[in-house]
Write a protein that holds these residues in place. Sequence first.
Motif, mmCIF file in Angstrom:
data_model
loop_
_atom_site.group_PDB
_atom_site.id
_atom_site.type_symbol
_atom_site.label_atom_id
_atom_site.label_comp_id
_atom_site.label_asym_id
_atom_site.label_seq_id
_atom_site.Cartn_x
_atom_site.Cartn_y
_atom_site.Cartn_z
ATOM 1 N N MET A 156 0.792 -1.336 -0.073
ATOM 2 C CA MET A 156 -0.057 0.108 0.032
ATOM 3 C C MET A 156 0.927 1.312 -0.126
ATOM 4 S SD MET A 156 -1.209 -2.823 1.717
ATOM 5 C CE MET A 156 -0.707 -2.547 3.388
ATOM 6 N N TYR A 157 2.021 1.101 0.226
ATOM 7 C CA TYR A 157 2.968 2.244 0.006
ATOM 8 C C TYR A 157 2.698 3.319 -0.956
ATOM 9 C CZ TYR A 157 7.466 4.894 0.806
ATOM 10 O OH TYR A 157 8.484 5.706 1.029
ATOM 11 N N SER A 158 2.647 4.517 -0.748
ATOM 12 C CA SER A 158 2.287 5.509 -1.646
ATOM 13 C C SER A 158 2.714 6.834 -1.075
ATOM 14 C CB SER A 158 0.696 5.647 -2.096
ATOM 15 O OG SER A 158 0.534 6.597 -2.880
ATOM 16 N N LEU A 159 3.277 7.580 -2.054
ATOM 17 C CA LEU A 159 3.846 9.261 -1.443
ATOM 18 C C LEU A 159 2.888 10.145 -2.514
ATOM 19 C CD1 LEU A 159 7.612 8.579 -1.235
ATOM 20 C CD2 LEU A 159 5.833 8.355 0.538
ATOM 21 N N GLU A 160 1.893 9.595 -2.811
ATOM 22 C CA GLU A 160 0.847 10.801 -3.572
ATOM 23 C C GLU A 160 0.430 11.845 -2.449
ATOM 24 O OE1 GLU A 160 -3.580 10.782 -5.421
ATOM 25 O OE2 GLU A 160 -2.602 8.963 -5.121
ATOM 26 N N LYS A 161 0.431 13.191 -2.984
ATOM 27 C CA LYS A 161 -0.182 14.193 -2.189
ATOM 28 C C LYS A 161 -1.681 14.279 -2.051
ATOM 29 C CE LYS A 161 3.999 16.985 -3.246
ATOM 30 N NZ LYS A 161 4.580 18.198 -4.003
ATOM 31 N N SER A 205 -5.817 12.928 4.643
ATOM 32 C CA SER A 205 -4.261 12.967 4.578
ATOM 33 C C SER A 205 -3.395 11.531 4.443
ATOM 34 C CB SER A 205 -3.860 13.541 6.172
ATOM 35 O OG SER A 205 -4.427 14.832 6.193
ATOM 36 N N ASN A 206 -2.406 11.870 3.625
ATOM 37 C CA ASN A 206 -1.667 10.542 3.259
ATOM 38 C C ASN A 206 -0.569 10.131 4.271
ATOM 39 O OD1 ASN A 206 -0.605 8.387 1.962
ATOM 40 N ND2 ASN A 206 -0.086 9.412 0.044
ATOM 41 N N TRP A 207 -0.866 8.969 5.057
ATOM 42 C CA TRP A 207 0.015 8.330 5.836
ATOM 43 C C TRP A 207 0.602 7.178 5.356
ATOM 44 C CZ3 TRP A 207 0.558 10.539 11.144
ATOM 45 C CH2 TRP A 207 0.206 11.657 11.306
ATOM 46 N N SER A 241 13.548 22.415 5.118
ATOM 47 C CA SER A 241 12.444 23.032 5.013
ATOM 48 C C SER A 241 12.363 24.603 5.143
ATOM 49 C CB SER A 241 11.318 22.325 5.814
ATOM 50 O OG SER A 241 10.163 23.035 5.526
ATOM 51 N N LEU A 242 13.007 24.857 6.251
ATOM 52 C CA LEU A 242 12.956 26.249 6.630
ATOM 53 C C LEU A 242 14.088 26.997 5.618
ATOM 54 C CD1 LEU A 242 13.066 26.112 10.641
ATOM 55 C CD2 LEU A 242 11.291 27.136 8.823
ATOM 56 N N TYR A 259 5.859 15.143 4.719
ATOM 57 C CA TYR A 259 7.316 15.267 3.750
ATOM 58 C C TYR A 259 7.627 13.953 3.276
ATOM 59 C CZ TYR A 259 8.205 19.630 6.280
ATOM 60 O OH TYR A 259 8.312 20.867 7.062
ATOM 61 N N HIS A 260 8.247 14.281 1.957
ATOM 62 C CA HIS A 260 8.704 13.019 1.399
ATOM 63 C C HIS A 260 9.795 12.547 2.154
ATOM 64 C CE1 HIS A 260 10.850 10.676 -1.761
ATOM 65 N NE2 HIS A 260 9.702 10.683 -2.457
ATOM 66 N N PRO A 261 9.767 11.083 2.427
ATOM 67 C CA PRO A 261 10.874 10.494 3.168
ATOM 68 C C PRO A 261 12.069 10.426 3.120
ATOM 69 C CG PRO A 261 9.480 8.690 2.456
ATOM 70 C CD PRO A 261 9.067 10.107 1.858
ATOM 71 N N ASP A 262 12.388 10.569 1.691
ATOM 72 C CA ASP A 262 13.642 10.350 1.096
ATOM 73 C C ASP A 262 14.315 11.760 0.575
ATOM 74 O OD1 ASP A 262 13.943 7.406 1.568
ATOM 75 O OD2 ASP A 262 12.391 7.465 -0.139
ATOM 76 N N THR A 263 13.510 12.668 0.020
ATOM 77 C CA THR A 263 14.182 13.763 -0.589
ATOM 78 C C THR A 263 13.754 14.991 0.268
ATOM 79 O OG1 THR A 263 11.996 14.362 -1.884
ATOM 80 C CG2 THR A 263 13.294 13.056 -2.736
ATOM 81 N N GLY A 264 12.743 14.963 1.342
ATOM 82 C CA GLY A 264 12.401 16.048 2.038
ATOM 83 C C GLY A 264 11.319 16.957 1.607
ATOM 84 N N GLU A 265 10.885 16.797 0.304
ATOM 85 C CA GLU A 265 10.008 17.709 -0.242
ATOM 86 C C GLU A 265 8.879 17.671 0.392
ATOM 87 O OE1 GLU A 265 7.131 17.198 -4.221
ATOM 88 O OE2 GLU A 265 8.296 15.918 -3.829
ATOM 89 N N PRO A 266 8.176 18.989 0.611
ATOM 90 C CA PRO A 266 7.197 19.219 1.365
ATOM 91 C C PRO A 266 6.019 18.792 0.795
ATOM 92 C CG PRO A 266 7.923 21.235 0.831
ATOM 93 C CD PRO A 266 8.798 20.230 0.100
ATOM 94 N N PHE A 267 4.831 18.324 1.540
ATOM 95 C CA PHE A 267 3.761 18.046 0.912
ATOM 96 C C PHE A 267 2.693 19.104 1.336
ATOM 97 C CE2 PHE A 267 4.703 13.193 0.749
ATOM 98 C CZ PHE A 267 5.669 13.234 -0.304
ATOM 99 N N LEU A 268 2.019 19.024 2.352
ATOM 100 C CA LEU A 268 0.790 19.757 2.459
ATOM 101 C C LEU A 268 0.980 20.846 3.638
ATOM 102 C CD1 LEU A 268 -1.832 17.072 2.668
ATOM 103 C CD2 LEU A 268 -1.615 18.616 0.885
#
Length: 406
Positions: free
Chosen positions: A317-322, A327-329, A368-369, A379-388
Amino acid sequence: MKQIIKEYLLSRAEGVFRVPSGDLNFPYLDPGAGYSGELWDWDSYWAAHALLSVNDSQSKHLSERAAEYAKGSVLNFLYAQEEDGYTPVMVSSGGLFEGYFHNEYRKGTPLNQHKPFLCQAILNVSAFTGDYGWFDLEKALNYLCYYETHQFDARSGLFIWQDDIMVGIDNNPTVFFRPPRSCADIFLNCFLYLEYKALASILTALHDERAAAAEERANALKAAINAEMWDERDGIYYSQDVGFCRTERKVKDVCFYEGFAPHWKTLPLKIRFWGCFLPLYAGICNAERAERLCAHLKEKDVFAAYGIRTLARNEKMYSLEKSGNPSNWLGAIWTIANYCIYKGLLRYGKNRLAERLRRASVALAEKSLREHGDLFESYHPDTGEPFLHAGFLSWNLLLLEMEKEQ
């Protein structure tokens, strides 16, 4: 922790303080960006928990002010309680959810109630102020009575969700889109254990003889979690399916499967998500089981560059969709997951792994800051890209507490 994170959080912290309006009759704490005018059960608890722990000269005034808003948050929930103890998940000042929970309740809709943080919220404020007389004790007891009456599976001794609506970890696969009243969730049960422990502490402080019964209830739940949710083969705690359903069918006068009912009380939902490690935070497991849990945490499928994946990467079920609804956990990094597991590791003396997780959390916040000027909800767990939700505060304020424990 670099000063940039502390300065950001302290400069924004008053953004969670809200004055009474609409159905909210007392001052309260909201989560910040994306949730303005909304009082949420576990968001308000964690924001208060973080702010009450900040007591240096630079920010002591925040703690003192937060105590009043934390009290108001609890009082708003108790004011919204129905006669049978049902306490809503959230209370809104206008907007989409205004009146929603009470309307559904009065229709007879089975609803999940306030997640198990109310007694802990009361204890945090009472311990901070030294005042245990500011809330209605009987209403706090009725709230737990509602859980026992409406969200308890007597066969297993575990608590269950009514359905998958507003369970905190929105799309946790052990609850999400599954049959109603079928999931004894490890998240739910660990925090209910802590609720009974908090209630026992409150009653002890009040010299109330019911403290012993609350402690007994906590011990019974702890025993059920260890008996039913621990998987000896895999060395981890799992949520459990309690949705037993017998098929009623006959051939002539003979009933199928009439003589041999299941002797087991639960069926394991073998999905690794961050809730599986909450027995560390709650102090439910022994040292041997804690050691085996930590073996999972060391895997790259669980521990990513920026902390704990909320769902293990090797789950189907792993998914990094925004996604914001739900909310995506399903793998994203959420500060609350990092924090709880970090605190659990410290509880069991796993300081090296705890420090690794603290550093990952700090690195994510700094990134992030530095790159966006804000903290986000996930956040994306590998890149640190912010989500919401840029500017989300809530449990991101817990970074203040983690900073003190370097």
